[in-house]
Write an enzyme that holds these catalytic residues in place. Structure first.
Site, short mmCIF file in Angstrom:
data_model
loop_
_atom_site.label_atom_id
_atom_site.label_comp_id
_atom_site.label_asym_id
_atom_site.label_seq_id
_atom_site.Cartn_x
_atom_site.Cartn_y
_atom_site.Cartn_z
N SER A 1 -3.04 -6.18 11.58
CA SER A 1 -4.19 -6.56 10.76
C SER A 1 -3.98 -6.09 9.34
O SER A 1 -3.76 -4.91 9.11
CB SER A 1 -5.45 -5.87 11.30
OG SER A 1 -5.53 -6.01 12.69
N HIS B 1 3.27 3.38 12.54
CA HIS B 1 2.13 4.03 13.24
C HIS B 1 2.59 4.88 14.41
O HIS B 1 1.76 5.41 15.15
CB HIS B 1 1.10 3.01 13.76
CG HIS B 1 0.40 2.27 12.68
ND1 HIS B 1 -0.91 1.86 12.79
CD2 HIS B 1 0.82 1.87 11.45
CE1 HIS B 1 -1.25 1.22 11.68
NE2 HIS B 1 -0.22 1.21 10.86
N ARG C 1 -8.06 -6.26 18.44
CA ARG C 1 -7.37 -7.16 17.49
C ARG C 1 -8.00 -8.53 17.66
O ARG C 1 -8.09 -9.04 18.78
CB ARG C 1 -5.88 -7.21 17.80
CG ARG C 1 -5.19 -5.86 17.69
CD ARG C 1 -4.99 -5.47 16.25
NE ARG C 1 -4.61 -4.06 16.14
CZ ARG C 1 -4.28 -3.47 15.00
NH1 ARG C 1 -4.25 -4.16 13.86
NH2 ARG C 1 -3.96 -2.20 14.96
N THR D 1 -10.78 25.05 31.38
CA THR D 1 -11.87 24.58 32.24
C THR D 1 -13.15 24.44 31.43
O THR D 1 -14.12 25.16 31.64
CB THR D 1 -12.08 25.56 33.40
OG1 THR D 1 -12.19 26.87 32.86
CG2 THR D 1 -10.92 25.51 34.37
N HIS E 1 0.83 -1.21 0.00
CA HIS E 1 0.00 0.00 0.00
C HIS E 1 0.86 1.25 0.00
O HIS E 1 1.98 1.24 0.50
CB HIS E 1 -0.99 0.00 1.17
CG HIS E 1 -0.37 0.06 2.53
ND1 HIS E 1 -0.12 1.25 3.17
CD2 HIS E 1 0.05 -0.92 3.38
CE1 HIS E 1 0.42 1.02 4.36
NE2 HIS E 1 0.54 -0.30 4.51
N GLU F 1 -5.09 1.37 2.90
CA GLU F 1 -4.83 0.31 3.88
C GLU F 1 -4.96 0.82 5.30
O GLU F 1 -5.49 0.13 6.17
CB GLU F 1 -3.44 -0.28 3.65
CG GLU F 1 -3.24 -1.64 4.32
CD GLU F 1 -2.82 -1.55 5.78
OE1 GLU F 1 -3.07 -2.52 6.54
OE2 GLU F 1 -2.26 -0.52 6.20
N ASP G 1 4.10 -6.13 3.76
CA ASP G 1 3.58 -5.10 4.66
C ASP G 1 3.64 -5.54 6.11
O ASP G 1 2.65 -5.46 6.82
CB ASP G 1 2.13 -4.74 4.27
CG ASP G 1 1.56 -3.60 5.09
OD1 ASP G 1 2.36 -2.81 5.63
OD2 ASP G 1 0.33 -3.53 5.21
N ASP H 1 6.37 1.37 6.60
CA ASP H 1 4.95 1.00 6.47
C ASP H 1 4.26 1.96 5.54
O ASP H 1 3.70 2.94 5.97
CB ASP H 1 4.32 1.00 7.87
CG ASP H 1 2.84 0.64 7.86
OD1 ASP H 1 2.39 0.03 6.87
OD2 ASP H 1 2.15 0.96 8.82
N ASP I 1 -0.51 4.40 1.00
CA ASP I 1 -0.97 5.41 1.95
C ASP I 1 -0.23 5.21 3.27
O ASP I 1 0.43 4.19 3.49
CB ASP I 1 -2.48 5.33 2.17
CG ASP I 1 -2.94 4.00 2.74
OD1 ASP I 1 -2.36 2.95 2.35
OD2 ASP I 1 -3.84 3.98 3.59
#
Lengths: 481, 481
Positions: free
Chosen positions: B421, B449, B347, B334, B98, B166, B199, B132, B100
């Site tokens: 995943s 990530h 997962r 606040t 992928h 993805e 991947d 990734d 993206d």
């Protein structure tokens, strides 16, 4: 002694000019809680100082020292002390307000640019700080301008204390007030007979108010950190203790959905009202539909009016404000945040103070964290706080404010306790040992600290008249404390 | 059949050029989860397509329809289908990757600009998407360039399926794979003998891996709204039901600090391992210090290696990712947020699927919310999901990958199940009914990530050799499925 017609007429005739000045002030994003905006806070101080001086106030910008914020050392915004009039035959009134504002960003959900004053077709002046607290502070500038322009003598001696850190714990101000008070003769606070605080709101949208009580505040940040960096939940989910899991667990044990504070000993400090006290709340011009309208939802905590009003005025409340460090954007990021910080605060009422409440909070959170058996690390930070305050309403200061309200608005004000926190109120009361009141300009639905904050045009203009008339009513009362 | 020396030499000699191309790719912030970056995703598709075509691949950019995101209707990024070679005597290998990436911003805590590839003194290529999944995808481009430039015939027919969604649930891809598969003769997937997915990552930083299992995912957003706008906690604290209080309560009931999932029936679906199965995990080149090093902390959920590995590979896990709509900045605002949305995902492992797990999640959260007796409103959103997958490792596809690993890295790979995943894996397996494997390029500490995502230079270069050698080993095996 009512206010001179010339003053009242001047205010009406110069309304658009006054609004233009408010627009100039709103355009300066003087957010005290954001280090990157600190220069704008200084800029706002200079703007306000210049306005005050041009209408005859003698001022001094007082440096308040340094502040640690976001890992930087920054100069605190200055306090503006001001003085006009030294006639010993007149009473001396000290005015308090602030020129900093809450954070605001169009992405928070504002309909318009928060730092561009927008006037809608209902005459609402929309922008960050319009009601909290640039509008009220500029109300006093309007009064000074009117008297200077008309060649009118002010009925009282005026002193000003204006700060730029109210939204961030009024850092440095208590020390200034205490040291200035100690100077005695020749100090800015010498001979002050009463204090008028311009920084709150009516209870509703119809009835002016005079406020004799405020809740205090204690604000905490619960830091929990574990991994050295954010992790992928696919790769690490199920293998490490996740800081968010721990934090959410701790935060969930602070307060229940019905508002019950779960920290042992905190709520218990505050006694229950008797039947007579409940009647005070029953008598206020306020009902459940008012809160629903100002909140924009039918989610009041109770259908009983007195219960809701006491929830705001008489009892402590705990709010969970948010989390720093976790994923907060749109979309579906599968991250395990490495370091998160939950923020919450408790609004305090007598006899609660940060000093007697904070140890209960710290010991409870530490003990709840220990129960989690997590390998992550907890660090608690007490970000800021202030004591609550309740004043004697039988004093001539309140008499003057009530008379002024009746003169301008043709109705008696609600006498209210406010849910918010202006810690400096108590500092003035304790340091100067004079009567303090809050005379609000804005309405209960102004949305201070929220998106689309506004001040109604009529509140800005009639409010300017109210503050001016209050000075004449103070002068008219012969008893002097 | 080992890979030709000319190919291996070409890769070494052109390493800097390959890294330059990776830098060009990283510079395009192709974040599929952020509507404002959608043009960059299209741009990345065009960049990749142009590279592939220039080295001889015939490609087609397939439109996948529209997507609703952040209140807008956007065109989905196209899938890139590609084909080179139609020799019926050769095997046909389908490659998936992928283009993206996950969101990234310097303010998240990156040491360098996430969209400027930075090479540090340890030879780490640092930038969002380096590992990734732009690095692995460009590994295939490197192989195509080598063969075209050297005039070498590829040992197999290659097909490509590269997507740009993805990181956001692979929207539209399942339908494409299913419809393309149904076309039969002449389709891009016609005659595919095996699939290689590029991947994922090694288990550790030392030992190459071949991966035969993936966890699935189900991602939820818990929306709770009450007031019409954000409220001041002084004015409204104690008077309304606060959405944050409700949300935190619900989130706290999803998972315990030791990782136990609290949603009834979810964990119970998965059986316990017997002693023989535990031995598989004991045998992997992995220990507690590996996870501590890659997580950057000594916060592993257990001191038992097999427990931690099974936590990642064999059992479901639930992570709380963050909250949208609450205060997330620095400072001490606040505010009572009016509308908040908590995000979490689970997962999944066989026999769990979104289809059998989601009803348990929805009914549990709805029932827990009802217990809160709040007047606020709950809306649950299932953002995306995918089934888990486990493959047969006795197949020739795995034999080829293991041989290639031994040839390039001089060691046998770990056979692993992965915690992450990649839902499309299962779609390929079910649609094409051929063997699927994952042949990772990056290491376990790459930080996909996360902040400071990196790909080691050696993994990019040796990884390119590995992927190329794998094709030669596939070609060398005479049995054809």
């Amino acid at each position: 002694m009512s206010a001179p017609t010339a003053f009242l007429d001047f205010v009406d005739k110069n309304a658009d000019k006054f609004i233009g000045r408010l627009a100039d002030a709103v355009a300066i994003p003087s957010i005290s809680g954001d280090a990157s905006r600190r220069n704008d806070v200084y800029k706002m101080a200079a703007f306000l100082d210049e306005q005050l001086r041009s209408y005859g106030l003698e001022t001094k910008l007082v440096e308040l020292g340094d502040q640690e914020i976001e890992g930087q050392t920054l100069k605190l915004p200055p306090a503006i002390l001001g003085s006009i009039g030294t006639d010993p035959k007149k009473k001396t009134v000290l005015i308090y307000g602030h020129y900093d504002v809450q954070p605001a960003d169009i992405s928070d959900g504002w309909d318009t640019d928060p730092f561009k004053l927008t006037i809608d077709d209902k005459g609402r002046l929309i922008g960050r700080g319009s009601s909290d607290d640039k509008g009220p502070v500029l109300g006093w500038v309007n009064i000074l301008e009117a008297h200077k322009t008309l060649g009118l003598e002010l009925p009282v001696n005026l002193r000003f204390c204006l700060e730029g850190m109210e939204e961030s714990g009024s850092e440095g101000l208590d020390e200034l007030i205490e040291s200035e008070t100690k100077k005695g003769k020749g100090s800015y606070f010498d001979g002050v007979d009463c204090v008028c605080i311009s920084d709150n709101y009516w209870l509703n949208t119809r009835t002016p108010a005079v406020t004799y009580g405020l809740r205090g505040l204690t604000y905490f940040k619960i830091n929990i950190h574990g991994p050295g960096r954010d992790l992928h939940s696919g790769v690490f989910g199920g293998t490490v203790h996740e800081p968010m899991t721990d934090l959410i667990k701790i935060m969930s044990r602070l307060v229940d959905p019905d508002g019950t504070i779960l920290i042992p000993g905190v709520r218990e400090m505050v006694g229950e009202p008797d039947e007579e006290e409940k009647l005070i709340y029953e008598g206020l011009d306020y009902n459940i539909s008012d809160i629903e309208e100002s909140a924009g939802s039918k989610t009041a905590i109770s259908s009983d009016k007195a219960t809701v009003l006491m929830g705001r005025m008489r009892f402590p409340s705990l709010s969970l404000h948010g989390i720093e460090g976790a994923f907060h954007g749109v979309g579906a990021k599968t991250v395990i945040p490495a370091k998160v910080a939950g923020k919450f605060s408790i609004r305090l009422v007598p006899p609660q103070t940060p000093e007697n409440v904070n140890p209960l909070i710290i010991s409870y959170i530490e003990s709840e964290f220990a129960k989690l058996n997590s390998k992550n690390t907890l660090v608690l930070e007490d970000l800021h706080g202030g004591k609550p305050w309740v004043e004697n309403t039988k004093h001539w200061n309140y008499e003057a404010a009530i008379k002024a309200t009746k003169a301008v608005y043709k109705q008696a004000p609600d006498l209210t306790r406010e849910g918010g926190s202006i810690p400096v109120t108590l500092t003035f009361a304790e340091s100067l040992k004079v009567n303090v009141l809050l005379l609000p300009m804005g309405r209960g639905d102004d949305g201070a600290h929220s998106t689309n904050e506004k001040l109604d045009r009529s509140n800005f203009i009639e409010g300017t008249k109210l503050l001016g008339t209050y000075l004449y009513e103070v002068a008219a009362i012969t008893s002097k404390a």
